[in-house]
Design a protein around this motif. Structure first.
Motif, mmCIF file in Angstrom:
data_model
loop_
_atom_site.group_PDB
_atom_site.id
_atom_site.type_symbol
_atom_site.label_atom_id
_atom_site.label_comp_id
_atom_site.label_asym_id
_atom_site.label_seq_id
_atom_site.Cartn_x
_atom_site.Cartn_y
_atom_site.Cartn_z
ATOM 1 N N PRO A 146 74.231 28.633 136.382
ATOM 2 C CA PRO A 146 74.648 27.275 136.756
ATOM 3 C C PRO A 146 73.583 26.561 137.592
ATOM 4 O O PRO A 146 73.531 25.333 137.631
ATOM 5 N N PHE A 147 72.736 27.357 138.234
ATOM 6 C CA PHE A 147 71.616 26.816 139.007
ATOM 7 C C PHE A 147 70.352 27.597 138.650
ATOM 8 O O PHE A 147 70.411 28.805 138.409
ATOM 9 N N PRO A 148 69.192 26.935 138.611
ATOM 10 C CA PRO A 148 67.948 27.641 138.276
ATOM 11 C C PRO A 148 67.670 28.756 139.273
ATOM 12 O O PRO A 148 67.974 28.645 140.457
ATOM 13 N N GLY A 149 67.079 29.846 138.774
ATOM 14 C CA GLY A 149 66.728 30.941 139.669
ATOM 15 C C GLY A 149 66.463 32.212 138.906
ATOM 16 O O GLY A 149 66.429 32.232 137.673
ATOM 17 N N SER A 150 66.268 33.307 139.632
ATOM 18 C CA SER A 150 66.045 34.611 139.016
ATOM 19 C C SER A 150 66.456 35.689 139.999
ATOM 20 O O SER A 150 66.696 35.418 141.181
ATOM 21 N N ASP A 151 66.529 36.912 139.503
ATOM 22 C CA ASP A 151 66.838 38.049 140.365
ATOM 23 C C ASP A 151 65.668 38.282 141.322
ATOM 24 O O ASP A 151 64.502 38.179 140.912
ATOM 25 N N PRO A 152 65.948 38.598 142.588
ATOM 26 C CA PRO A 152 64.857 38.842 143.551
ATOM 27 C C PRO A 152 63.899 39.949 143.123
ATOM 28 O O PRO A 152 62.729 39.957 143.512
ATOM 29 N N ALA A 153 64.397 40.890 142.294
ATOM 30 C CA ALA A 153 63.559 42.006 141.856
ATOM 31 C C ALA A 153 62.916 41.740 140.497
ATOM 32 O O ALA A 153 62.530 42.678 139.795
ATOM 33 N N PHE A 154 62.799 40.484 140.122
ATOM 34 C CA PHE A 154 62.224 40.135 138.817
ATOM 35 C C PHE A 154 60.842 40.767 138.650
ATOM 36 O O PHE A 154 60.028 40.776 139.577
ATOM 37 N N SER A 155 60.565 41.288 137.440
ATOM 38 C CA SER A 155 59.314 41.997 137.166
ATOM 39 C C SER A 155 58.153 41.029 136.964
ATOM 40 O O SER A 155 57.819 40.660 135.839
ATOM 41 N N ALA A 156 57.527 40.645 138.066
ATOM 42 C CA ALA A 156 56.396 39.718 137.985
ATOM 43 C C ALA A 156 55.176 40.369 137.341
ATOM 44 O O ALA A 156 54.352 39.687 136.731
ATOM 45 N N ASP A 157 55.073 41.701 137.454
ATOM 46 C CA ASP A 157 53.908 42.390 136.887
ATOM 47 C C ASP A 157 53.860 42.236 135.366
ATOM 48 O O ASP A 157 52.794 41.962 134.792
ATOM 49 N N LEU A 158 55.016 42.408 134.710
ATOM 50 C CA LEU A 158 55.066 42.242 133.264
ATOM 51 C C LEU A 158 54.758 40.798 132.877
ATOM 52 O O LEU A 158 54.015 40.541 131.922
ATOM 53 N N ALA A 159 55.328 39.872 133.639
ATOM 54 C CA ALA A 159 55.092 38.456 133.357
ATOM 55 C C ALA A 159 53.611 38.119 133.464
ATOM 56 O O ALA A 159 53.053 37.423 132.604
ATOM 57 N N ASP A 160 52.968 38.609 134.508
ATOM 58 C CA ASP A 160 51.547 38.325 134.704
ATOM 59 C C ASP A 160 50.694 38.954 133.605
ATOM 60 O O ASP A 160 49.705 38.358 133.143
ATOM 61 N N ALA A 161 51.089 40.152 133.163
ATOM 62 C CA ALA A 161 50.316 40.846 132.131
ATOM 63 C C ALA A 161 50.377 40.108 130.795
ATOM 64 O O ALA A 161 49.368 40.016 130.079
ATOM 65 N N LEU A 162 51.540 39.542 130.470
ATOM 66 C CA LEU A 162 51.722 38.906 129.165
ATOM 67 C C LEU A 162 51.366 37.421 129.148
ATOM 68 O O LEU A 162 51.390 36.790 128.095
ATOM 69 N N THR A 163 51.053 36.873 130.309
ATOM 70 C CA THR A 163 50.621 35.475 130.354
ATOM 71 C C THR A 163 49.207 35.329 130.912
ATOM 72 O O THR A 163 48.713 34.208 131.051
ATOM 73 N N GLY A 164 48.562 36.455 131.210
ATOM 74 C CA GLY A 164 47.202 36.413 131.761
ATOM 75 C C GLY A 164 46.147 36.512 130.678
ATOM 76 O O GLY A 164 46.362 36.119 129.529
ATOM 77 N N LYS A 165 44.993 37.066 131.047
ATOM 78 C CA LYS A 165 43.865 37.192 130.109
ATOM 79 C C LYS A 165 43.504 38.662 129.934
ATOM 80 O O LYS A 165 43.524 39.431 130.902
ATOM 81 N N VAL A 166 43.190 39.028 128.706
ATOM 82 C CA VAL A 166 42.733 40.380 128.399
ATOM 83 C C VAL A 166 41.210 40.402 128.475
ATOM 84 O O VAL A 166 40.539 39.559 127.875
ATOM 85 N N PHE A 167 40.684 41.338 129.253
ATOM 86 C CA PHE A 167 39.230 41.432 129.502
ATOM 87 C C PHE A 167 38.695 40.147 130.143
ATOM 88 O O PHE A 167 37.509 39.835 130.030
ATOM 89 N N GLY A 168 39.575 39.399 130.797
ATOM 90 C CA GLY A 168 39.164 38.189 131.476
ATOM 91 C C GLY A 168 38.796 37.030 130.572
ATOM 92 O O GLY A 168 38.307 36.001 131.035
ATOM 93 N N LEU A 169 39.050 37.176 129.261
ATOM 94 C CA LEU A 169 38.638 36.141 128.312
ATOM 95 C C LEU A 169 39.756 35.675 127.381
ATOM 96 O O LEU A 169 40.049 34.487 127.284
ATOM 97 N N VAL A 170 40.394 36.621 126.694
ATOM 98 C CA VAL A 170 41.364 36.285 125.647
ATOM 99 C C VAL A 170 42.762 36.177 126.240
ATOM 100 O O VAL A 170 43.242 37.115 126.891
#
Length: 332
Positions: A146-170
């Protein structure tokens, strides 16, 4: 020699929409990076890729249904529902997070299966069925968040891995998108059910008379639509670290997915086009928006310019229809 020329002509005619979308995307993105203050850098490419992949996944979801000569107006709401669910379940240990990802994808598949059941066995028109189911899916999303938000224990590591860069380029998001094409779209396109989906879009009566598994093919198309909408919901959660039951976002992505599909050369009459074309259509559509942002066009005017470019692109891609006297000539 003539056979080779004929095959090349057939391939070009079949891929005309995809090639046009690719050309538009390359032109728009090149113009964008040339005028971007930071120029062509890994960060600029990553930002553009992440936004483009989000729309590309929703466009791929739409493609499966459009190929059957249907349309899925619930795809944006499945996307939002999965975003809200993901904001709760992507928590804990790596094993728990993996289970959460599977739960979100399964939810998308269930939503697609519900749409399929209504269309196939309920015998309602897809546009009517998916408007109704979309309202239900959004209601569940609103109940969850009903209101925007997320669980306090949300897995930021997975999010960062799948939205970041592989080998700093791709951009990792582009690798994920390519993996979905290789592991899901290509096997589907070459399968019996995939060919049946194309046959249904071309002529459902002819497909039925040929003994093709129409119901199973339609069911699979809607389920895969839900799965790809779930992928998009996951990525939205990865980008924002939260879930939000936003009707505006759901409706916007539904409309943009249809625009991307058309821009990518997928026929709204069914039976023609590919998810790869829809991907390039989505990337081109996003590049147009980024280009308008770089030139600081007033946001109120941006939909107008996007619409003009879209109409021109579709008109160029459809110009040959005025010269066709027999529909079979399109593949000649």
């Amino acid at each position: 020699m003539k056979a080779g020329i004929g095959e090349s002509r057939f391939w070009f005619n079949e891929q005309r929409g995809t090639l046009l979308a690719l050309v538009i995307f390359i032109a728009m993105f090149t113009f964008y990076v040339m005028n971007h203050p930071a120029g062509f850098t890994a960060n600029v490419v990553q930002t553009a890729a992440n936004k483009g992949v989000l729309l590309a996944l929703v466009a791929m979801a739409q493609t499966f249904v459009v190929l059957t000569a249907g349309i899925d107006l619930s795809v944006g709401m499945v996307f939002i529902l999965c975003n809200c669910l993901a904001s709760y379940v992507l928590v804990g240990s790596p094993l728990m997070v993996a289970g959460g990802v599977l739960a979100v994808v399964a939810t998308g598949a269930i939503c697609g299966a519900i749409n399929a059941a209504i269309v196939i066995w309920g015998r309602l028109q897809p546009i009517v069925a998916t408007i109704a189911s979309g309202a239900v899916f959004f209601g569940i999303a609103l109940w969850l968040r009903p209101f925007p938000g997320s669980d306090p224990a949300f897995s930021a590591d997975l999010a960062d891995a799948l939205t970041g860069k592989v080998f700093g380029l791709v951009p990792a998001s582009l690798i994920f998108l390519a993996a979905t094409v290789i592991l899901i779209w290509i096997p589907f396109r070459r399968s019996v059910l995939g060919r049946t989906v194309y046959a249904i879009g071309s002529s459902e009566v002819a497909a039925y008379m040929s003994g093709m598994p129409i119901k199973r093919a339609k069911f699979l198309a809607y389920v895969l639509s839900g799965v790809f909408a779930a992928f998009a919901g996951l990525y939205l959660t990865f980008f924002t670290y939260s879930g939000e039951a936003s009707a505006a976002n759901g409706n916007t992505y539904t409309l943009y997915s249809i625009a991307a599909v058309v821009l990518g050369g997928v026929s709204l009459f069914g039976g023609r086009g590919s998810a790869i074309g829809a991907i390039f259509g989505a990337l081109a559509f996003r590049a147009i928006g980024d280009l308008l942002f770089v030139f600081e066009i007033d946001p109120l005017w941006q939909p107008l310019f996007q619409g003009i470019v879209l109409v021109l692109a579709v008109s160029v891609g459809s110009a040959r229809l005025f010269q066709v006297r027999n529909r079979l000539d399109l593949f000649g």
